[in-house]
Structures are given as structure tokens and as C-alpha cells.
Design a protein around this motif. Sequence first.
Motif, PDB file in Angstrom:
ATOM      1  N   CYS A 131       0.824  -1.212   0.000  1.00  0.00           N
ATOM      2  CA  CYS A 131       0.000   0.000   0.000  1.00  0.00           C
ATOM      3  C   CYS A 131       0.855   1.258   0.000  1.00  0.00           C
ATOM      4  O   CYS A 131       2.040   1.236   0.333  1.00  0.00           O
ATOM      5  N   GLN A 132       0.245   2.360  -0.402  1.00  0.00           N
ATOM      6  CA  GLN A 132       0.836   3.684  -0.307  1.00  0.00           C
ATOM      7  C   GLN A 132      -0.166   4.610   0.353  1.00  0.00           C
ATOM      8  O   GLN A 132      -1.328   4.244   0.550  1.00  0.00           O
ATOM      9  N   SER A 186      -2.392  18.233  12.781  1.00  0.00           N
ATOM     10  CA  SER A 186      -3.096  17.000  12.454  1.00  0.00           C
ATOM     11  C   SER A 186      -2.794  16.607  11.021  1.00  0.00           C
ATOM     12  O   SER A 186      -2.423  17.450  10.193  1.00  0.00           O
ATOM     13  N   ILE A 187      -2.946  15.342  10.742  1.00  0.00           N
ATOM     14  CA  ILE A 187      -2.761  14.799   9.397  1.00  0.00           C
ATOM     15  C   ILE A 187      -3.816  13.717   9.184  1.00  0.00           C
ATOM     16  O   ILE A 187      -4.088  12.924  10.087  1.00  0.00           O
ATOM     17  N   SER A 188      -4.400  13.703   8.013  1.00  0.00           N
ATOM     18  CA  SER A 188      -5.295  12.604   7.650  1.00  0.00           C
ATOM     19  C   SER A 188      -4.687  11.869   6.467  1.00  0.00           C
ATOM     20  O   SER A 188      -4.302  12.490   5.469  1.00  0.00           O
ATOM     21  N   ALA A 189      -4.560  10.556   6.607  1.00  0.00           N
ATOM     22  CA  ALA A 189      -3.914   9.742   5.584  1.00  0.00           C
ATOM     23  C   ALA A 189      -4.940   8.887   4.867  1.00  0.00           C
ATOM     24  O   ALA A 189      -5.810   8.281   5.490  1.00  0.00           O
ATOM     25  N   VAL A 190      -4.831   8.863   3.541  1.00  0.00           N
ATOM     26  CA  VAL A 190      -5.616   7.945   2.714  1.00  0.00           C
ATOM     27  C   VAL A 190      -4.668   6.839   2.266  1.00  0.00           C
ATOM     28  O   VAL A 190      -3.684   7.099   1.566  1.00  0.00           O
ATOM     29  N   ILE A 191      -4.933   5.612   2.702  1.00  0.00           N
ATOM     30  CA  ILE A 191      -4.053   4.479   2.418  1.00  0.00           C
ATOM     31  C   ILE A 191      -4.750   3.559   1.426  1.00  0.00           C
ATOM     32  O   ILE A 191      -5.918   3.196   1.605  1.00  0.00           O
ATOM     33  N   PHE A 192      -4.045   3.176   0.365  1.00  0.00           N
ATOM     34  CA  PHE A 192      -4.661   2.444  -0.743  1.00  0.00           C
ATOM     35  C   PHE A 192      -3.631   1.514  -1.377  1.00  0.00           C
ATOM     36  O   PHE A 192      -2.419   1.713  -1.229  1.00  0.00           O
ATOM     37  N   PRO A 193      -4.072   0.480  -2.094  1.00  0.00           N
ATOM     38  CA  PRO A 193      -3.130  -0.390  -2.809  1.00  0.00           C
ATOM     39  C   PRO A 193      -2.336   0.421  -3.833  1.00  0.00           C
ATOM     40  O   PRO A 193      -2.881   1.316  -4.492  1.00  0.00           O
TER      41      PRO A 193
END
Length: 610
Positions: free
Chosen positions: A71-72, A124-131
Motif C-alpha cells: 500500500c501507499q 493534524s494529518i489525515s492519511a488515505v491508504i490504498f493499494p
Amino acid sequence: MAIIELGESIPALTPHASSVSLPTWGDNIGYEKGQARVISKMTTGYPRFFIHKAIVAFAEDVVQKIGKPGCQAMLFPSTRTARSCVNFMHSRDPSITAGQIQMIDLVLDKQRADSEMLKKVSPSISAVIFPTPLFPLAKQYWQHSGDGVSSRRAEFCHGLFLDSLLVEKTALQPILNGLQKACKGPRRYQRGSMDKTPSKMNKDGQESPDISHQPATVPLQEARESTQFLEERFGRNLDVSFVDNAKSAIRRRIAGSLMGEVDLSTAPSSKMSSNMRGVVELSEDDVYLYPCGMNSIFHTHRMMLEARGSLKSISFGFPYVDTLKILEKFGPGCIFYGNGSSEDLDDLENRLKEGERFLTLICEFPGNPMLKCPDLQRIRKMADKYDFSVIVDETIGNFINVHVLPYADVVVSSLTKIFSGECNVMGGSAIFNPQGRYYQALKKVADVEFEDNYWAEDVIFMERNSRHFVSRIKRINENAELICDILRGHPLVKEVFFPKHNSSKACYDACRTPNGGYGGLLSFTFYTTAQAIAFFDRIETAKGPSLGTNFTLASPYVILAHFLELDWAAQFGVPADLIRISVGLEDAEELKSTFSDALKAAEAVSLEDS
């Protein structure tokens, strides 16, 4: 000046630069083709196209700690912006299943972070993690929207993450009975200001180069740029409480009610209004700040959709690449008038007479890279008659030279460019015209939808950089006219595109301020591509993307912006071998010599061919 090496930042050795050196024509083509010899040397790049290495390193650590193998992650400043990315990915690829994309919110553990500075900034940080195969789709959103996290924010928050001070929101547990003792965070965060470590500024108050290039995966807080905007640059330690005052100063500067120096330690007086932009009752409350210029366009478009409903838009004139992409991909689409001509307005008027209705017309003033100007007076009359809004991007013209707000409902701008000038910080703005038809509706939407994601450190740099933008613009105007005259007088130069000499000059002059010039951007072509290449490879200026810098910056713009659609651009009169020049503050004689030498290189090619 010495040519900056391929792949180095512009300005050189600047950790958060917003341009990158591509010093030859072949380097620009190699970059577009993804050639290893070019890509391997890229220390940085234009921020929305090249994800800063500090952001990449932080994203990798997030995936390693929270994500799954293969994932990235994309990093965003808020839950809302991350969710918007996820929604975009699902909308563009319906085959993506709900479980493929993970969204994580990282927030400050206030029980461990006892620094008042940290609590006020509330990082704050929001991460979107995906293949990994979905990366190109996520990158589309990053590039078009400008919603992605800034490199300074990522660098700062990465340190907190490594020190376990920035944690998953769901991992925070309530303190029971007040008995749990907070564990202090690392000493470097136990301060009342953004920083009180020794500055790394030189005697002139400019950033000293950071040549360490250490991997961002180790703690860099004692060396990172966020520890540098102190004593020599500001004359005192900078408390984070000054950030609100800095934002106010920027907004007032954009509204036209504040110029020059400002004491950030003093709260601004009660709300000011200004008519310097040709519109009465304009106040700083009508100015909204964004992390970058494209982000201001993106969110203005979305707020207009919310305020007025789902209607197609009009992209008028040859646009900056992502502006058109936003209109095409977010909402019901648009019609495109790439020439921005009076004939195009005739066609639009016929559509309107036949009953077609539109959300908004968006245009640049002047346009990039041909420097054509739309007829804003006629557009305003049509908009009033047929009920559509007008959004004008004034980045290239800027309000010292032209007043476009009287003809627009919203004026957007990239502060990254001439407003800053230093090429070391991003920013954007949107101004709501208080006299506009949709003003009240837009303000109601903004009250709910506007999210202030402009990172504190970026604000401080932008405020400082913009203090003397008025005097800089005057000098740049003069230098640009000088270069324009030199090019127009040379027999090998086929055509020069500059507002003063374009066919649309009357449209520009109709909006020009009493003391306004014609801006610092111009483009030109030679009679042969070989001449263009010889000139570009020889000219001793900075060479890379962006514009509005305090130094002269050259680019084969169409190659960089439209490499995969050169034939498409050509049909709107935008040639592939065009050279764009953003003129800087250099001494006039120095500029004459620089351009003379480069023109001699083009002459030498012509002699070889004859």
C-alpha cells in the motif's frame, strides 16, 4: 548567474522551494518522458506535480506503522480533504471496493504534549491508504485539487509522529478520574513559541542553505526549516500567537488596505474596508486563504456549485491545465472556449439566447501562456443578463496592475507567484465581491464549507515575503517591458506575446490601474525550433516551472504543461516550441547582457543552417 544543476531546487538548496531546475530543452523533454537520467536527479519539483520527499517519507512511515503491505498513502491536512480524495477515487473507478481504501486521522496527544505552542497549532494529518496500483488515481486528486498536505506541515508533523505525539485519533483514551499522569514529550516541543533555537539565517536575513539532505525518516526537528524563521529574520522570537495576526495582514494586503511593514506582535485594529480594488465595502472578511492557488480555484468552484446548483461551467480562454481539469472532473462538466476570442463570446451569447444556462465562467487575466485578455466588460454584461457567475484568476495580472474585481463575483490568485516572489512557500486566495449578485449565497456556503488548512509556518513565510510586493511589481513591470522590446526588435524572433502588444490590449487597458504596468510574464517564439532550443540552452537564468519569482525564470512552458497534448494545444494557437519568461528584479543592464548572449546562440544556429 551560474546555471542551477539539473534536479536541484530553485532557489538552490532551499528545502521547500516551489520550482526545480530543468536547465536544457532536452532535460524538460526527459522529465516529461520519465527518463532515468533526469528523474534520478530530481531533489524536488513543483509541489502539486512532484510530491515532496519529506511528504513521501512521512507517508511511508504511516503505511509501515498503520497500513498493509503493498500500500501507499496520500497525506492531507484534515479529515474533510482526505474524505474528498476517497470520494473522488470511488467516483472515477467504481470497481474500487469499500475495504480497499483506509482513512486514518492523526491528531496531537495533548496529554503527552505539554507545549502550549503545539496545543494552539493543533497539528493534524489525515492519511488515505490504498493499494499501490491506485496511486495514479490518488495523484490526480492531489494535483487537481491542491488539497494535499504542505511540505512544511508534513515535516513538522512527521517529527511528532516519530515521537508518538501524533497518534491515531481512535487510540486516544480518556483520562480516568484525573489520576493518569501526562508524560511529557521530547524537550524540543516544550516551548512557548514555534521555535527558540538558534536561527540559520545569514546576515542579510535570508535563508541559509540546508545542505544536509538527511533522510526525513530520522528526527530533523533541530535542523529543519521550521526552526529557522527567528532572530535575524524577524528580530525577535516568533510566538505562534502571531500567526493569526499574520493571516490578517495577508488578507488585508490582498484586499488592498495594508501595505509594507507590520508589527505582528500587535493585534490588528478593528475590521478595515478598502476600495483600492475598485469595489466599495471590501473587507478582509471577504478574503479566504488557501494552501495553494489551485486549491482556491478548486474550493471556489465547489462553493459555487453548492450555492447555485449543478450546472455546467464555461472555461474561457486557454487555461492553466488543472483549472480545466477541475471543471471537467468535479461537477457536471464544462464547455471550453480555448481561443477566448470575441467570436467565442458571440457563440456563447447565442447559446444563452437559445436558453442554455451555466454555473460560472472562469478565465485568467491575462491568460497563460499567450497573455491574451478576455473582454471582461462584455462578459460582465452577459453574466448579469443571463445569470451566471464570473470567476477571474488574476495571478498573472495582479491587482497593482489591473482591477478585475468589479467585473467578477470571485477573484482567485496564486500567492505562490509574485505576491510571495521568493519561490519558497505556497499559498492561494479567493476574494468574494461584496457587490456581487451571489455574494450572500457564497458567504452562507463558506460559513459551513470553508476550512482553514493554511499551515502556520507557511503563513509566516508568506506574510514576510509579501511585505514589499508593490515595489517589486513596479520594478518587474519595467524589466519585462525592456525584455519585450529587445525580443521584438530581434530578426529571429517570430512573435512576442505580451499584454502591451497583444491584440487584446484594449481589454487589458480597460482594467489597468492608473499606474499599472503590463506584468512580468511574456512568451515568444523563434522561426525554427532549433533556434528556440539554442536560446533556451544558452540563457543564464533559472530555468524551471512556476512564475512571478524575484529572479528571472525561463521555461519551455508548453512542453512542460501539455507534453501529451501538443496537437490539442496547437489548435488554439499555442505552439510547442514557445518559450515563456517570468522576468525578475535583476539589474536592467544585467538582463540585457543575459538575453543578448542567448540570442547570439540562436543566431549561431541560423548561420549553421544557412
